[in-house]
Motif scaffolding. Sequence first.
Motif, PDB file in Angstrom:
ATOM      1  N   MET A   1       4.142   7.215   2.950  1.00  0.00           N
ATOM      2  CA  MET A   1       4.433   5.961   3.643  1.00  0.00           C
ATOM      3  C   MET A   1       4.113   4.797   2.705  1.00  0.00           C
ATOM      4  O   MET A   1       2.967   4.598   2.307  1.00  0.00           O
ATOM      5  N   PHE A   2       5.147   4.039   2.345  1.00  0.00           N
ATOM      6  CA  PHE A   2       4.989   2.821   1.551  1.00  0.00           C
ATOM      7  C   PHE A   2       5.078   1.632   2.506  1.00  0.00           C
ATOM      8  O   PHE A   2       6.072   1.478   3.228  1.00  0.00           O
ATOM      9  N   THR A   3       4.032   0.796   2.520  1.00  0.00           N
ATOM     10  CA  THR A   3       3.937  -0.302   3.486  1.00  0.00           C
ATOM     11  C   THR A   3       3.931  -1.631   2.752  1.00  0.00           C
ATOM     12  O   THR A   3       3.214  -1.796   1.755  1.00  0.00           O
ATOM     13  N   ILE A   4       4.731  -2.582   3.249  1.00  0.00           N
ATOM     14  CA  ILE A   4       4.788  -3.943   2.723  1.00  0.00           C
ATOM     15  C   ILE A   4       4.262  -4.874   3.812  1.00  0.00           C
ATOM     16  O   ILE A   4       4.799  -4.908   4.926  1.00  0.00           O
ATOM     17  N   TYR A   5       3.199  -5.642   3.497  1.00  0.00           N
ATOM     18  CA  TYR A   5       2.599  -6.582   4.440  1.00  0.00           C
ATOM     19  C   TYR A   5       3.078  -7.996   4.082  1.00  0.00           C
ATOM     20  O   TYR A   5       2.917  -8.439   2.942  1.00  0.00           O
TER      21      TYR A   5
ATOM     22  N   SER B   1       0.863  -1.182   0.000  1.00  0.00           N
ATOM     23  CA  SER B   1       0.000   0.000   0.000  1.00  0.00           C
ATOM     24  C   SER B   1       0.900   1.233   0.000  1.00  0.00           C
ATOM     25  O   SER B   1       2.065   1.176   0.421  1.00  0.00           O
ATOM     26  N   TYR B   2       0.349   2.356  -0.473  1.00  0.00           N
ATOM     27  CA  TYR B   2       1.130   3.591  -0.591  1.00  0.00           C
ATOM     28  C   TYR B   2       0.175   4.754  -0.317  1.00  0.00           C
ATOM     29  O   TYR B   2      -0.851   4.892  -0.988  1.00  0.00           O
ATOM     30  N   LEU B   3       0.520   5.590   0.667  1.00  0.00           N
ATOM     31  CA  LEU B   3      -0.318   6.727   1.022  1.00  0.00           C
ATOM     32  C   LEU B   3       0.543   7.962   1.198  1.00  0.00           C
ATOM     33  O   LEU B   3       1.760   7.874   1.398  1.00  0.00           O
ATOM     34  N   GLU B   4      -0.107   9.114   1.119  1.00  0.00           N
ATOM     35  CA  GLU B   4       0.561  10.384   1.386  1.00  0.00           C
ATOM     36  C   GLU B   4      -0.336  11.257   2.255  1.00  0.00           C
ATOM     37  O   GLU B   4      -1.566  11.142   2.201  1.00  0.00           O
TER      38      GLU B   4
END
Length: 668
Positions: free
Chosen positions: A213-217, A137-140
């Motif tokens: 924020m780039f998140t790796i699950y 996921s990628y958010l700003e």
Amino acid sequence: MGYYRIGTHLRLRPSSKPTPALNADINTSTVHVHLRHADGGPPRSHDDEMVFHFDTIIEGTFQEATFNSCARDIVEDVLCGYNGTVMAYGQSGSGKTFTMSGDPKNSLHQGIIPRSIQRIFADKMARPESETSIHVSYLEVYNEVIYDLLTDRKEPLRSVSIMEENGQIEMKGLCQIPCETEEEALKHFLHGERRRCTGPNTFHKFSNRSHCMFTIYVERHSKGRGHPDRTAAKLNLVDLAGCERFKCIDPTRQSEKEVLNINKSLTFLEQAVSELRKGQGHVSFRQSRLTMLLRDALGGNSKTALIVCALPEDDYLDETISALRFSQRVKDLKTSAVLNRVVDSIQAERQLYERKIAELKRELAFYDALNGRPGISREDLTEQKKVELKGKVEAFLSQKEGVEAIPIESLMQIKETYNIFKEAQAVLHAKLEKLSKENSISKLEENQNLSMIEDDDGVGELEPQGFALGVAPLDWRPEKSDCDTEITGKASVNGLLEQALLDNENSYKGESEQRNLAFHEFKRTVSEGIQQCYMINAKKSELREKKLLMQHLAVRLNDYKQEIHEINVVMTEKARNVASFDQEECETQVDDDYIQLEKRLEKAKLDYQKCYGELAQLKGQVISIREEMLKCQENLLNSFFEWYKKEKEKRPESNHFLYSKEKGNEQN
């Protein structure tokens, strides 16, 4: 639960005019700031020198060294099941985005995010014994609003709401996209990078104006039995926006609202760090979206690393000292990271039942020993014992051994014996069916001329001999049994029976032939029969046309499907080569190619759906025509039987229809 200190790292951007006031010792990971050599700066201390300690100090542009020193340990902990966070902090233009994202034009300059993706998927390939699922996921955070950067390119950015449930931060509406390969994850990362909010400032024209924020699950569990737990961890890679002073901004090029929101969120971040450092019971995380997102990274369930990016120049010494002071406050914080285990309820119940079964088996063994039956076994049969038991059953069935050869030792052994008998019965039944089918095939071939309707796509005409049900041939009789040998004196009776059957057969054949001839006369001379035959032929012609049209539509459908596949292959290949373009080329050439391919793909899909709908409609029409045709055939037969009954009463002569046929042939 373990407590882990937040790691702090310093990365100095190379400069052609470094300030003599800042001295970094890489060996001791210490930074000395001599304020007497600085112009301006913070208020002077009594010794005019400030000392800052870090875990590592990095100089130069070596991205691999930065990843190994700052982020590799966090990534390895995430692969083991711990949450991790790596964030870059510093003033605008200090190299935060280069540290996290890197340069897409050079693979050697890949940042922490691409290298983390590469390491996670390499670990997935190296562990085939485990099942690993990866989502991204990628958010700003722009102007205190959270946006999802992984939405479709044609759609505007979608806002995301942040919620707190059971002490956990949940993002409502944030896309978590599954990724099977490293290329897919990089493609989504680059897609989000192109959608970030950027703007010009005093350093460069593509400065990031938002926190990202780039998140790796990563979720993993073993494929083998006996492992009821699975781990589910996430890696947050944060690129914070740089703080700026209002006196240094250009109002014609920058928005004061952007700068105000960035500085306000960073101020709330420093306030939350100070409250955590002092050990206050309440920490004001809710003052901004950024502090809510970083709550676990600062004092919750996460292993965290902070990378401070700084400019070693006199013009930016104030901002550099401010960033160094912030790193020392963060260095005193500790997080309570725990191994994130997700209990699999099915596996847990299985283990519980296995323990109970083992206890019951021990109790039964003790009960049997007390009652003088120590030889009874309740364990599962091994493959070797099953093979031995099957051999004994086969010997019993072949009458080589008696029933006493089959042992009775346990309930599992009795059940296995029943299963073996059941398999033998099924094999015997299959052999009997095969023999019966072979015998019936020859009988059916002899009576094929007795079929009523020719089966040509369900639209054939009625056969002339279709009304004869047939009589079994005289030679199709069971063989003589033992009782037949005892009544050989009754041969004359059998002869009479054979003669009666022969007479019955001849009379039945004559009746069948007469009825078939009458059916031909009905179809050719009677107006009702002619009309119904015409309707049947019309339905047959219409059915053939519909089937031919269905064949053409099926060919077109396959062509559209092949076109969609080829476009998808081209789009996948272009996505793999996105990293080789610079930013301007990505915005012009790659985007234009993707837009054209997407238009072609959308048109091909619409054509495919339209063709598929027409094919389904034709299929329904074919079924309806077949039903109507069968109804016409049924009406033809009913009309014929009524007419035949009346004509037979009018013409009692048995050979009248035969005579009519011969007369018609002579006229022809």
